[in-house]
Write a protein that holds these residues in place. Sequence first.
Motif, PDB file in Angstrom:
ATOM      1  N   ALA A  68       0.934  -1.363   0.156  1.00 14.75           N
ATOM      2  CA  ALA A  68      -0.215  -0.057  -0.026  1.00 14.75           C
ATOM      3  C   ALA A  68       0.927   1.227   0.009  1.00 14.75           C
ATOM      4  N   ASP A  69       0.308   2.286  -0.394  1.00 15.56           N
ATOM      5  CA  ASP A  69       0.930   3.700  -0.287  1.00 15.56           C
ATOM      6  C   ASP A  69       1.321   4.186   1.033  1.00 15.56           C
ATOM      7  N   ALA A  70       0.221   3.693   1.856  1.00 16.46           N
ATOM      8  CA  ALA A  70       0.409   4.150   3.465  1.00 16.46           C
ATOM      9  C   ALA A  70       1.684   3.481   3.973  1.00 16.46           C
ATOM     10  N   ILE A  71       2.228   2.476   3.215  1.00 12.92           N
ATOM     11  CA  ILE A  71       3.513   1.820   3.884  1.00 12.92           C
ATOM     12  C   ILE A  71       4.600   2.590   3.466  1.00 12.92           C
ATOM     13  N   LYS A  72       5.474   3.113   4.498  1.00 11.43           N
ATOM     14  CA  LYS A  72       6.734   4.049   4.148  1.00 11.43           C
ATOM     15  C   LYS A  72       7.746   3.210   3.831  1.00 11.43           C
ATOM     16  N   GLU A  73       7.897   2.030   4.406  1.00 10.08           N
ATOM     17  CA  GLU A  73       9.072   1.213   4.142  1.00 10.08           C
ATOM     18  C   GLU A  73       8.798  -0.478   4.389  1.00 10.08           C
ATOM     19  N   ALA A  74       9.633  -0.871   3.582  1.00 11.69           N
ATOM     20  CA  ALA A  74       9.510  -2.396   3.765  1.00 11.69           C
ATOM     21  C   ALA A  74       9.943  -3.023   4.887  1.00 11.69           C
ATOM     22  N   GLY A  75       8.951  -4.079   5.583  1.00 13.18           N
ATOM     23  CA  GLY A  75       9.376  -4.459   6.734  1.00 13.18           C
ATOM     24  C   GLY A  75       8.631  -5.931   7.134  1.00 13.18           C
ATOM     25  N   VAL A  76       9.106  -6.544   8.240  1.00  2.36           N
ATOM     26  CA  VAL A  76       8.392  -7.699   8.425  1.00  2.36           C
ATOM     27  C   VAL A  76       7.955  -7.557   9.897  1.00  2.36           C
ATOM     28  N   ILE A  77       6.782  -8.165  10.387  1.00  7.86           N
ATOM     29  CA  ILE A  77       6.179  -8.208  11.730  1.00  7.86           C
ATOM     30  C   ILE A  77       5.838  -9.648  11.981  1.00  7.86           C
ATOM     31  N   VAL A  78       6.473 -10.217  13.043  1.00  7.64           N
ATOM     32  CA  VAL A  78       6.103 -11.859  13.383  1.00  7.64           C
ATOM     33  C   VAL A  78       5.354 -11.705  14.615  1.00  7.64           C
ATOM     34  N   VAL A  79       4.571 -12.679  14.672  1.00  5.74           N
ATOM     35  CA  VAL A  79       3.630 -12.849  15.647  1.00  5.74           C
ATOM     36  C   VAL A  79       3.485 -14.401  15.980  1.00  5.74           C
ATOM     37  N   LYS A  80       3.664 -14.611  17.309  1.00  9.74           N
ATOM     38  CA  LYS A  80       3.503 -15.986  17.731  1.00  9.74           C
ATOM     39  C   LYS A  80       2.346 -15.858  18.575  1.00  9.74           C
ATOM     40  N   LEU A  81       1.247 -17.071  18.305  1.00 15.58           N
ATOM     41  CA  LEU A  81       0.183 -16.938  18.867  1.00 15.58           C
ATOM     42  C   LEU A  81       0.292 -17.748  20.193  1.00 15.58           C
ATOM     43  N   GLN A  82      -0.662 -17.422  21.192  1.00 19.86           N
ATOM     44  CA  GLN A  82      -0.619 -18.444  22.345  1.00 19.86           C
ATOM     45  C   GLN A  82      -1.400 -19.566  22.017  1.00 19.86           C
ATOM     46  N   GLU A  83      -2.311 -19.494  21.139  1.00 17.82           N
ATOM     47  CA  GLU A  83      -3.055 -20.742  20.699  1.00 17.82           C
ATOM     48  C   GLU A  83      -3.407 -20.415  18.898  1.00 17.82           C
ATOM     49  N   PRO A  84      -3.476 -21.485  18.325  1.00 15.45           N
ATOM     50  CA  PRO A  84      -3.365 -21.450  16.931  1.00 15.45           C
ATOM     51  C   PRO A  84      -4.951 -20.942  16.631  1.00 15.45           C
ATOM     52  N   VAL A  85      -5.084 -20.468  15.448  1.00 14.05           N
ATOM     53  CA  VAL A  85      -6.319 -19.692  14.920  1.00 14.05           C
ATOM     54  C   VAL A  85      -6.569 -20.283  13.565  1.00 14.05           C
ATOM     55  N   GLU A  86      -7.936 -20.170  13.125  1.00  9.84           N
ATOM     56  CA  GLU A  86      -8.308 -20.672  11.875  1.00  9.84           C
ATOM     57  C   GLU A  86      -7.942 -19.624  10.879  1.00  9.84           C
ATOM     58  N   TRP A  87      -7.287 -20.276  10.014  1.00 13.90           N
ATOM     59  CA  TRP A  87      -6.615 -19.507   8.981  1.00 13.90           C
ATOM     60  C   TRP A  87      -6.615 -20.206   7.565  1.00 13.90           C
ATOM     61  N   PRO A  88      -7.228 -19.991   6.645  1.00 17.63           N
ATOM     62  CA  PRO A  88      -7.165 -20.712   5.273  1.00 17.63           C
ATOM     63  C   PRO A  88      -5.562 -20.904   5.025  1.00 17.63           C
ATOM     64  N   SER A  89      -5.263 -22.193   4.888  1.00 16.39           N
ATOM     65  CA  SER A  89      -3.888 -22.582   4.605  1.00 16.39           C
ATOM     66  C   SER A  89      -3.844 -23.765   3.721  1.00 16.39           C
ATOM     67  N   PHE A  90      -2.678 -24.105   3.217  1.00 16.67           N
ATOM     68  CA  PHE A  90      -2.476 -25.320   2.178  1.00 16.67           C
ATOM     69  C   PHE A  90      -2.778 -26.590   2.736  1.00 16.67           C
ATOM     70  N   ASP A  91      -2.658 -26.734   3.903  1.00 19.31           N
ATOM     71  CA  ASP A  91      -2.795 -28.091   4.529  1.00 19.31           C
ATOM     72  C   ASP A  91      -4.119 -27.951   5.584  1.00 19.31           C
TER      73      ASP A  91
END
Length: 151
Positions: A68-91
Amino acid sequence: MSDFVKASQVFVDNPSKSREEVLQLLSEQAVALGMAEDAATVRAAYDAREDMGATGMQDGFAIPHAKADAIKEAGVIVVKLQEPVEWPSFDDKPVDVVISLLVPDGEAGTTHIKLLSNVAVMLMREEFRDAMRATDDAEKIAAIINDGLDA
């Protein structure tokens, strides 16, 4: 890229209970970390990408990404969750480790492709996945990802 991901960009033991909560957290943290100017625009970019297809990979990892244009610089954010969440995934398994990519719109064909490719390659390596799961130390997680980006 050896210091591309900083410990401040890693969130461990996060209590989010859904993909939507994680995407909102990522959008807000992008602004708090100075990577983006507007959380709503970043969230809309995440949602648009999620609507295109699964960003959940395999073995509980997801790579949501926003351009997006609102993103000023490329970056990575990592989140490790306490419990898994439903998320469409390949498996079709829930997700508990999120490695999010943020890219300015103007870098969509360059930085974005390089980051996505590098992270996807890292996720194919069992030793990377094991190392990510073995620690909740933000400094170590940042170092693991930075080492993978440098490889």
